[in-house]
Design a protein around this motif. Structure first.
Motif, PDB file in Angstrom:
ATOM      1  N   SER A   1      23.195   1.569   6.406  1.00 33.75           N
ATOM      2  CA  SER A   1      23.576   2.026   4.905  1.00 33.75           C
ATOM      3  C   SER A   1      25.078   1.994   5.373  1.00 33.75           C
ATOM      4  O   SER A   1      25.034   2.696   6.577  1.00 33.75           O
ATOM      5  CB  SER A   1      22.998   3.083   4.381  1.00 33.75           C
ATOM      6  OG  SER A   1      21.898   2.316   3.546  1.00 33.75           O
ATOM      7  N   CYS A   2      25.924   1.326   5.222  1.00 34.71           N
ATOM      8  CA  CYS A   2      27.397   1.483   5.235  1.00 34.71           C
ATOM      9  C   CYS A   2      27.868   1.724   4.759  1.00 34.71           C
ATOM     10  O   CYS A   2      28.590   1.355   3.333  1.00 34.71           O
ATOM     11  CB  CYS A   2      27.952   0.796   6.390  1.00 34.71           C
ATOM     12  SG  CYS A   2      27.330  -0.033   8.180  1.00 34.71           S
ATOM     13  N   ARG A   3      29.285   3.335   4.385  1.00 34.92           N
ATOM     14  CA  ARG A   3      29.913   3.416   3.562  1.00 34.92           C
ATOM     15  C   ARG A   3      30.972   2.249   3.401  1.00 34.92           C
ATOM     16  O   ARG A   3      31.277   1.826   4.532  1.00 34.92           O
ATOM     17  CB  ARG A   3      30.868   4.361   3.678  1.00 34.92           C
ATOM     18  CG  ARG A   3      31.496   4.883   4.982  1.00 34.92           C
ATOM     19  CD  ARG A   3      31.911   6.175   5.377  1.00 34.92           C
ATOM     20  NE  ARG A   3      32.483   6.546   6.429  1.00 34.92           N
ATOM     21  CZ  ARG A   3      33.618   6.167   7.201  1.00 34.92           C
ATOM     22  NH1 ARG A   3      34.685   5.511   6.362  1.00 34.92           N
ATOM     23  NH2 ARG A   3      34.391   6.086   8.296  1.00 34.92           N
ATOM     24  N   PRO A   4      32.443   2.361   2.779  1.00 31.75           N
ATOM     25  CA  PRO A   4      33.049   1.342   2.229  1.00 31.75           C
ATOM     26  C   PRO A   4      33.981   1.088   3.538  1.00 31.75           C
ATOM     27  O   PRO A   4      33.984   2.770   4.071  1.00 31.75           O
ATOM     28  CB  PRO A   4      33.358   1.650   0.377  1.00 31.75           C
ATOM     29  CG  PRO A   4      32.622   2.244  -0.226  1.00 31.75           C
ATOM     30  CD  PRO A   4      31.303   3.699   0.777  1.00 31.75           C
ATOM     31  N   LEU A   5      34.620   0.362   3.732  1.00 26.57           N
ATOM     32  CA  LEU A   5      35.698   0.744   4.773  1.00 26.57           C
ATOM     33  C   LEU A   5      37.153   1.594   4.511  1.00 26.57           C
ATOM     34  O   LEU A   5      38.021   2.280   5.173  1.00 26.57           O
ATOM     35  CB  LEU A   5      36.096  -0.377   4.967  1.00 26.57           C
ATOM     36  CG  LEU A   5      35.289  -1.606   5.722  1.00 26.57           C
ATOM     37  CD1 LEU A   5      35.914  -2.693   5.729  1.00 26.57           C
ATOM     38  CD2 LEU A   5      35.244  -1.275   6.814  1.00 26.57           C
TER      39      LEU A   5
END
Length: 188
Positions: A65-69
């Motif tokens: 899971s990655c947070r938004p840029l």
């Protein structure tokens, strides 16, 4: 940029003034930018919502899971399958901009919800709207990714059913499973 003590550290208030003669320099966010490398995945990863799993068609992988840029826009969180420092798969975006601004990934579950023998993936994403007296209270939204042949599909009908039948305060993986599995049993 202002930071007011009446807001928690989790939600700092940021004030910007923009005029037409201002320019964004190269150090500012590029809204066309995307997470497209292991280095960016490592930088934007949400470790507490990333898991080593074994998935049909993929084997042993890490669901990341990655947070938004950027917090400038209402970007979505992004999700990947990674193995041996290689990006194997990027999950489809929902592109629904009316939830608000990303706050957190609240939960991830791996379950076969459509009885095809392959684990599907359910994700609860929390957003804040910033509007009104409850604007800083996170509101959940669900993403359901159904496993296909070496890919996943966004199950928009199931997601709509969940949104229609589960109140924000009751949005849990268990309640989502109760809705989608009951709906699937009625189709058969």
């Amino acid at each position: 940029i202002g930071h007011f003590p009446c807001f928690s550290r989790r939600f700092p208030l940021r004030l910007f003034v923009w005029s037409s003669d201002m320019e964004i320099d190269g150090d500012d966010v590029n809204l066309d930018d995307e997470i497209d490398s292991i280095q960016k995945i490592n930088e934007y990863m949400i470790p507490e919502q990333s898991f080593d799993v074994t998935l049909d068609d993929w084997g042993e992988v890490t669901f990341v899971s990655c947070r938004p840029l950027s917090w400038y826009s209402s970007e979505e969180a992004s999700f990947f399958l990674v193995a041996d420092e290689q990006i194997l798969y990027q999950f489809p975006y929902h592109n629904l901009k009316d939830f608000g601004v990303f706050d957190s990934v609240g939960a991830v579950a791996f379950r076969d919800i459509d009885d095809d023998g392959k684990d599907d993936i359910i994700v609860i994403i929390n957003y804040i709207t910033g509007a009104g007296p409850q604007g800083m209270i996170p509101r959940p939204a669900v993403r359901i990714f159904l496993a296909g042949e070496n890919e996943f599909y966004l199950a928009e009908d199931m997601m709509a059913d969940v949104a229609e039948h589960i109140l924000d305060k009751d949005m849990t993986i268990e309640n989502i499973l109760n809705i989608v599995c009951w709906e699937e049993s009625q189709v058969r």
